[in-house]
Motif scaffolding. Structure first.
Motif, mmCIF file in Angstrom:
data_model
loop_
_atom_site.group_PDB
_atom_site.id
_atom_site.type_symbol
_atom_site.label_atom_id
_atom_site.label_comp_id
_atom_site.label_asym_id
_atom_site.label_seq_id
_atom_site.Cartn_x
_atom_site.Cartn_y
_atom_site.Cartn_z
ATOM 1 N N ARG A 181 -18.670 -19.987 8.046
ATOM 2 C CA ARG A 181 -19.553 -20.807 8.377
ATOM 3 C C ARG A 181 -19.984 -20.413 9.730
ATOM 4 N NH1 ARG A 181 -20.736 -23.790 3.687
ATOM 5 N NH2 ARG A 181 -18.804 -23.991 2.428
ATOM 6 N N LEU A 182 -21.344 -19.994 9.813
ATOM 7 C CA LEU A 182 -21.981 -19.560 11.169
ATOM 8 C C LEU A 182 -23.092 -20.208 11.542
ATOM 9 C CD1 LEU A 182 -21.500 -15.846 10.206
ATOM 10 C CD2 LEU A 182 -20.164 -16.833 11.994
ATOM 11 N N VAL A 183 -23.292 -20.367 12.888
ATOM 12 C CA VAL A 183 -24.510 -20.784 13.428
ATOM 13 C C VAL A 183 -24.883 -19.691 14.335
ATOM 14 C CG1 VAL A 183 -25.782 -22.373 14.853
ATOM 15 C CG2 VAL A 183 -24.029 -23.143 13.316
ATOM 16 N N PHE A 184 -26.181 -19.083 14.145
ATOM 17 C CA PHE A 184 -26.796 -18.049 15.000
ATOM 18 C C PHE A 184 -27.793 -18.930 15.968
ATOM 19 C CE2 PHE A 184 -24.918 -15.216 12.050
ATOM 20 C CZ PHE A 184 -24.383 -14.182 12.949
ATOM 21 N N ASP A 185 -27.489 -19.344 17.008
ATOM 22 C CA ASP A 185 -28.448 -19.930 17.870
ATOM 23 C C ASP A 185 -29.312 -18.659 18.437
ATOM 24 O OD1 ASP A 185 -30.105 -21.372 19.631
ATOM 25 O OD2 ASP A 185 -28.432 -22.466 20.316
ATOM 26 N N GLU A 186 -30.512 -18.863 19.155
ATOM 27 C CA GLU A 186 -31.331 -17.464 19.621
ATOM 28 C C GLU A 186 -31.459 -16.821 18.301
ATOM 29 O OE1 GLU A 186 -30.502 -16.910 24.056
ATOM 30 O OE2 GLU A 186 -28.522 -17.230 22.855
ATOM 31 N N GLY A 187 -31.682 -17.178 17.191
ATOM 32 C CA GLY A 187 -31.872 -16.537 16.250
ATOM 33 C C GLY A 187 -32.830 -15.294 16.134
ATOM 34 N N HIS A 188 -33.830 -15.250 16.882
ATOM 35 C CA HIS A 188 -34.584 -14.193 17.162
ATOM 36 C C HIS A 188 -34.144 -12.973 17.660
ATOM 37 C CE1 HIS A 188 -34.775 -16.417 20.957
ATOM 38 N NE2 HIS A 188 -35.131 -15.410 21.647
ATOM 39 N N HIS A 189 -32.908 -13.000 18.093
ATOM 40 C CA HIS A 189 -32.126 -11.789 18.606
ATOM 41 C C HIS A 189 -31.106 -11.169 17.940
ATOM 42 C CE1 HIS A 189 -33.686 -11.763 22.688
ATOM 43 N NE2 HIS A 189 -33.273 -13.012 22.997
ATOM 44 N N VAL A 190 -31.011 -11.734 16.425
ATOM 45 C CA VAL A 190 -29.966 -11.016 15.732
ATOM 46 C C VAL A 190 -30.416 -9.419 15.506
ATOM 47 C CG1 VAL A 190 -28.962 -13.139 14.730
ATOM 48 C CG2 VAL A 190 -30.995 -12.171 13.526
ATOM 49 N N PHE A 191 -31.717 -9.349 15.224
ATOM 50 C CA PHE A 191 -32.160 -8.118 15.122
ATOM 51 C C PHE A 191 -31.664 -7.088 15.946
ATOM 52 C CE2 PHE A 191 -34.911 -4.559 15.059
ATOM 53 C CZ PHE A 191 -35.435 -4.531 13.953
ATOM 54 N N ASP A 192 -31.709 -7.642 17.364
ATOM 55 C CA ASP A 192 -31.186 -6.527 18.262
ATOM 56 C C ASP A 192 -29.809 -6.730 18.410
ATOM 57 O OD1 ASP A 192 -33.828 -6.555 19.715
ATOM 58 O OD2 ASP A 192 -33.547 -8.344 20.431
ATOM 59 N N ALA A 193 -29.003 -7.517 18.230
ATOM 60 C CA ALA A 193 -27.695 -7.576 18.128
ATOM 61 C C ALA A 193 -27.141 -6.574 16.809
ATOM 62 C CB ALA A 193 -26.896 -8.936 17.830
ATOM 63 N N ALA A 194 -27.962 -6.577 15.772
ATOM 64 C CA ALA A 194 -27.525 -5.646 14.787
ATOM 65 C C ALA A 194 -27.889 -4.358 14.924
ATOM 66 C CB ALA A 194 -28.199 -6.220 13.289
ATOM 67 N N ASP A 195 -28.807 -4.368 15.638
ATOM 68 C CA ASP A 195 -29.199 -2.828 16.084
ATOM 69 C C ASP A 195 -28.363 -2.250 16.809
ATOM 70 O OD1 ASP A 195 -31.003 -0.624 16.372
ATOM 71 O OD2 ASP A 195 -31.973 -1.469 18.157
ATOM 72 N N SER A 196 -27.651 -3.020 17.864
ATOM 73 C CA SER A 196 -26.669 -2.292 18.782
ATOM 74 C C SER A 196 -25.194 -2.021 17.967
ATOM 75 C CB SER A 196 -26.402 -3.334 19.848
ATOM 76 O OG SER A 196 -27.330 -3.443 20.748
ATOM 77 N N ALA A 197 -24.977 -2.740 17.057
ATOM 78 C CA ALA A 197 -23.616 -2.773 16.428
ATOM 79 C C ALA A 197 -23.526 -1.790 15.251
ATOM 80 C CB ALA A 197 -23.353 -4.206 15.572
ATOM 81 N N PHE A 198 -24.714 -1.139 14.712
ATOM 82 C CA PHE A 198 -24.591 -0.334 13.733
ATOM 83 C C PHE A 198 -25.270 0.927 13.997
ATOM 84 C CE2 PHE A 198 -25.088 -4.623 11.316
ATOM 85 C CZ PHE A 198 -23.852 -4.526 10.760
ATOM 86 N N ALA A 199 -25.664 1.201 15.379
ATOM 87 C CA ALA A 199 -26.173 2.454 15.849
ATOM 88 C C ALA A 199 -25.046 3.422 16.031
ATOM 89 C CB ALA A 199 -26.813 2.317 17.112
ATOM 90 N N VAL A 200 -25.341 4.767 16.179
ATOM 91 C CA VAL A 200 -24.427 5.845 16.334
ATOM 92 C C VAL A 200 -24.900 6.593 17.386
ATOM 93 C CG1 VAL A 200 -23.109 7.642 15.489
ATOM 94 C CG2 VAL A 200 -23.629 5.973 13.952
ATOM 95 N N HIS A 201 -24.179 6.578 18.614
ATOM 96 C CA HIS A 201 -24.478 7.498 19.560
ATOM 97 C C HIS A 201 -23.443 8.437 20.087
ATOM 98 C CE1 HIS A 201 -26.611 3.762 21.516
ATOM 99 N NE2 HIS A 201 -27.350 4.182 20.459
ATOM 100 N N LEU A 202 -23.755 9.895 19.838
ATOM 101 C CA LEU A 202 -23.242 11.037 19.951
ATOM 102 C C LEU A 202 -23.535 11.660 21.296
ATOM 103 C CD1 LEU A 202 -21.422 13.675 19.310
ATOM 104 C CD2 LEU A 202 -23.304 14.447 18.101
ATOM 105 N N SER A 203 -22.866 10.965 22.374
ATOM 106 C CA SER A 203 -23.257 11.043 23.805
ATOM 107 C C SER A 203 -22.015 11.670 24.654
ATOM 108 C CB SER A 203 -23.850 9.741 24.291
ATOM 109 O OG SER A 203 -23.015 8.795 24.716
ATOM 110 N N GLY A 204 -22.377 12.126 25.900
ATOM 111 C CA GLY A 204 -21.452 12.325 26.665
ATOM 112 C C GLY A 204 -20.175 11.215 27.091
ATOM 113 N N LEU A 205 -21.104 10.148 27.604
ATOM 114 C CA LEU A 205 -20.085 8.942 27.887
ATOM 115 C C LEU A 205 -19.228 8.538 27.015
ATOM 116 C CD1 LEU A 205 -22.447 6.848 30.137
ATOM 117 C CD2 LEU A 205 -20.596 8.178 30.836
#
Length: 924
Positions: free
Chosen positions: A439-463
């Motif tokens: 059971r989940l409540v996502f307040d500020e729900g307009h930001h779930v797109f950004d949160a998912a974007d960060s979670a499922f991205a792949v960065h092949l970077s130096g850092l």
């Protein structure tokens, strides 16, 4: 180790205490500094004169870092009252201003800004009160304080002698060593795992009864809030099919009272079913606000501590092992000649805080956030487990660990206050785990797109590569890093397993391909030493050749038509990464197999360590496998649903990272698969879920941004309008005669508008450089007018504290970017004017262009921009009596964007002079 304060040190401390009145006070402003001399005389000095004086003699100041920056000095030696407060009242909140200090100490407050002279007097009074509190017989935080103060005094802390003299008034006879803070912390207790929760529904009538209880008998009923609380019960009913969660999209206009509207049914469901509901926000600042609201539900702090828990990623919490290792390292060294050892002073303040902290949260919790600017954010981060190097049960402090304590409390809590990043990351890492929240409540729900974007991205970077190398190989060179490496974490577990030892050796050898210390210098100097660094060198060459590399900003380039040598470098990197992923995966499987085969002989501690190590290896091996796939496919087609690009990340013109980046075009698809469909009930709520553009399907944008469009069972949807009379309470002005490309004209407009409102003004910018330019032009003039100006990216203060400082003074002004715009709650007269420097169009990055093409072209751009304007406008009116003006300094604002504002709100296109006049007339 050092001893407690000896007689000589105490005598010296008493002498210093007697001379406290001989310390002058200095308040450093934007253009002048005000000094209160020991004779009681006030002096107004130029910044150059003040810098010369404070370089000779220590002064009593508020925020030595800010004072040094304004004086043009690298640092100052001063009696900083902020540091004294952190010692005297550890883990207790205080706004880092003179007015905030006065209020925290019960010295009264005023709604008017303090003059520089009054601030000097108040600062001396505050310091005296804090020292007197230390000397009081009833002082609450005496335990271990003398030991810490002794170490800090020997490290050259200006307050050291005064603090010792005060705290030794009533000696700490326990002789507790306050530096070894872990010895005073209580062990967490691990109870039996909770049974699966029940599935009793929450009825609308029960939700309304709970809502009325939370509001109290004297509160005025709001029809919209009651509709909201009733509709939210859909999430807390049994679902009807697998992969068919009960999803409710609830858009609630500002002032609806949505927080209590979902707390009511959520708390009821948790109590009825002996289960846990996770309440997720987008920012840590809003986690704090939600935690405050829960005090209505649980007014007894002891009950609240058991039934409501704040959860964050483990990188937010203090690591007791890192604190111990840092402490032992700094105690072994001598102080710099004639100077202060800032590391010793910092670790002393940290030890004081950890002893009394609520939950050990160093990022947004009860840790003084301004300490990052005082001693370096890297030093603070180094005291957390930001690299996932935890030893788990092998750690000597495991039973007292803040992270473990928080995790265990969350399993038995009714309500867990988390953030989107943690919720999505947990779901992605533990897919299929039956213990994930249902059971989940996502307040500020307009930001779930950004949160998912960060979670499922792949960065092949130096850092990213360098971080993985440190995690695998640990510390390989000099420096202060305490990276322990995989060998130190696993060695004890596999002493009798030759296969595991062989695989570990293969992993550590293969990890040499990853970037090592100083990789950026070698890459930019065309002297790479590994295949990974060689690949980064070619990536950088393609980006700098094809992007406009002038200026301080990050740059990017398409992967199309790779430069000669880049594909070959990718192929070589693929081979090396595959050679690393293979033994990592096999070692993970071997450790998991041991859990099964040796189940009858493994003790609980060893089982926990094996499982944690295996899962961490599995996770990182999967990342390496994804990197290898990217490197292998370079030059070929990008997989469907993804967009790839190359980039050089810069901060203030300095190159920080280089890499190959892959993102989902629509990250809500994996979000729906992994988060929504695995849950039983999900509420997604916000004041700006949908885009109400003329002639459009206003819920289409909400479905697209939340992942609801990917569900087999459509969500329920409801919009509850705001109770506010926006037509009467607000004005929207578009200024057409300011050249938005002229920094001077934009700054002049901000100065005139802020002065017209008498403060209470928020300036929003779409670019950091324009923010800084405006600040430099207007800060001095506003200070002379009695209007304090705070600024993100200028002031050495975190954004949450800046907002608190702004909220506290109705005459203050604040400049910021998106982080200020989103989710800031400043009710009342403290926010009565918002000024946007220009229309906040999306940045035309490669990622955005791909999404623009997929989601509707120009209409997609306009939707995102309307939502940003709507979110910013929503900051203005938070209560029925609020009034405010919204100004856009962009005459080219298209009429089709004005649907962002509530229906019936008049939008006027005016010149700057008329705008200034209208602000004065409407607000005054």
């Amino acid at each position: 180790m050092e001893d407690f304060a000896g007689k000589d040190l105490i005598v010296r401390a008493e002498q210093e205490a007697a001379s406290f009145e001989a310390v002058p006070v200095m308040m450093v402003g934007i253009r002048v500094a005000t000094v209160l001399t020991v004779e009681g005389e006030f002096l107004s000095l130029s910044l150059d004169e003040a810098a010369e004086r404070i370089s000779r003699d220590p002064y009593l100041v508020m925020n030595r870092v800010l004072a040094a920056r304004r004086l043009g000095l690298p640092q100052v030696r001063a009696f900083d009252v902020l540091e004294l407060f952190a010692f005297v009242r550890p883990a207790r909140y205080c706004l880092p201003t003179v007015a905030g200090m006065k209020e925290a100490l019960g010295l009264g407050r005023t709604d008017e800004s303090l003059s520089a002279e009054d601030a000097c007097l108040a600062l001396r009074d505050v310091a005296g009160r804090l020292l007197a509190e230390l000397a009081s017989e009833t002082y609450r935080y005496r335990a271990g304080g003398a030991r810490v103060a002794t170490m800090m005094a020997k490290a050259g802390w200006p307050w050291g002698g005064l603090v010792i003299a005060s705290i030794e008034t009533y000696a700490d006879h326990s002789r507790e060593d306050g530096l070894f803070v872990w010895t005073s912390l209580v062990d967490w207790e691990d109870g039996a795992p909770p049974p699966p929760p029940g599935d009793e529904p929450v009825e609308s009538t029960s939700s309304l009864e709970r809502l009325n209880m939370l509001l109290g008998a004297t509160s005025e009923k709001r029809e919209g809030q009651e509709r909201y609380a009733a509709a939210a019960t859909h999430v807390f009913k049994p679902r009807e099919m697998v992969e068919g969660p009960n999803v409710q999209l609830l858009e609630a206009g500002t002032g609806t009272g949505k927080t209590l509207g979902y707390i009511a049914p959520a708390s009821l469901w948790a109590e009825k079913n002996d289960g846990t509901v996770w309440l997720s926000t987008y920012t840590k600042n809003l986690q704090r606000q939600l935690d405050q609201e829960l005090s209505r539900l649980y007014p007894d702090p002891k009950i609240k501590a058991k039934r409501a828990v704040i959860r964050k990623g483990r990188e937010n919490y203090a690591c007791l092992l890192n604190i111990e290792e840092t402490l032992r390292a700094v105690l072994m060294r001598t102080n710099p000649a004639g100077g202060m050892d800032r590391d010793k002073i910092l670790i002393g303040l940290v030890a004081r805080w950890a002893r009394f902290s609520r939950d050990g949260d160093m990022i947004g919790g009860d840790f003084p956030n301004w300490l990052g600017a005082h001693f370096g954010a890297g030093r603070i981060a180094g005291l957390t487990d930001r690299r996932g190097e935890c030893l788990y049960s092998a750690c000597a402090h495991f039973r007292k660990c803040f992270v473990e304590k928080s995790t265990r409390k969350a399993k038995h809590a009714d309500l867990v206050v988390a953030n989107h990043a943690l919720v999505v990351a947990q779901a992605a890492l533990r897919a299929g785990d039956p213990d994930l929240p249902k059971r989940l409540v996502f307040d500020e729900g307009h930001h779930v797109f950004d949160a998912a974007d960060s979670a499922f991205a792949v960065h092949l970077s130096g850092l990213e590569g360098a971080d993985l190398r440190r995690w695998l190989r640990g510390k390989e060179s000099g420096g202060s890093t305490r990276a322990r490496g995989l060998k130190s974490r696993l060695e004890e577990l596999i002493t009798d397993d030759a296969d595991a030892q062989k695989l570990l050796a293969e992993v550590l050898e293969a990890a040499r391909v990853l970037p090592s210390d100083n990789w950026m210098g070698r890459v930019t100097g065309a002297a790479p030493i590994t295949r990974f660094e060689n690949f980064l060198m070619f990536v950088r060459a393609q980006v700098t050749a094809r992007a406009d590399s002038r200026g301080p900003h990050s740059i990017e380039a398409s992967i199309a038509d790779p430069l000669e040598g880049l594909v070959a470098a990718g192929t070589e990197l693929f081979e090396a990464l595959a050679a690393l992923a293979n033994p990592m995966t096999r070692l993970s499987h071997l450790l998991l197999r041991r859990l099964d085969e040796d189940a009858d002989i493994l003790d609980t501690t060893t089982r926990g360590r094996l499982e944690a190590s295996a899962q961490a290896l599995k996770l990182r091996a999967s990342t390496v496998t994804l990197w290898a796939a990217i490197a292998e496919g370079l030059g070929g087609p990008v997989p469907d649903d993804f967009v790839d690009w190359l980039a050089v990340d810069r901060v203030d013109g300095r190159e920080r990272d280089i890499g190959y980046y892959r993102h989902f075009i629509d990250p809500t698809k994996p979000f729906a698969d992994i988060v929504l469909e695995e849950a039983h009930g999900v509420l997604i709520t916000s004041a700006t879920l949908s885009d109400r553009a003329a002639g459009s399907d206003d819920w289409q944008s909400a479905d697209m941004r939340t992942g609801a469009q990917h569900l087999m069972v459509p969500p329920k949807r409801l919009r509850v309008v705001s109770p506010f009379n926006y037509q009467a309470q607000t004005r929207v002005l578009i200024v057409g005669d300011v050249n938005k490309t002229s920094g001077e004209q934009v700054a002049a407009a901000y100065r005139a508008l802020f002065a017209a409102s008498g403060g209470g003004a928020l300036g929003l910018f779409t670019a950091i450089n324009r923010l800084r330019t405006t600040y430099s032009h207007i800060a001095g003039a506003l200070e002379e007018a009695g209007l304090p100006l705070y600024s993100q990216h200028v002031d050495p203060v975190d954004i949450a504290t800046l907002v608190d400082m702004f909220r506290d003074d109705r005459h203050a002004c604040l400049l910021g970017t998106d982080a200020v715009r989103d989710g800031v709650d400043v009710p009342g007269d403290s926010l009565r004017l918002i000024v946007f420097d220009r229309v906040p169009w999306p940045r035309p990055t490669i990622l955005h262009r791909a999404r623009r093409a997929a989601f509707g072209g120009r209409l997609y751009d306009e939707m995102l921009t309307r939502l940003k304007l709507s979110q910013a406008y929503g900051r203005l009116i938070r209560r029925a009596e609020d009034r405010g003006v919204f100004v856009i300094l962009d005459g080219q604002t298209p009429t089709r964007l004005l649907d962002a504002f509530p229906e019936g709100v008049a939008v006027e296109r005016v010149g700057l002079a008329d705008a200034v006049s209208e602000v004065k007339k409407f607000l005054q």
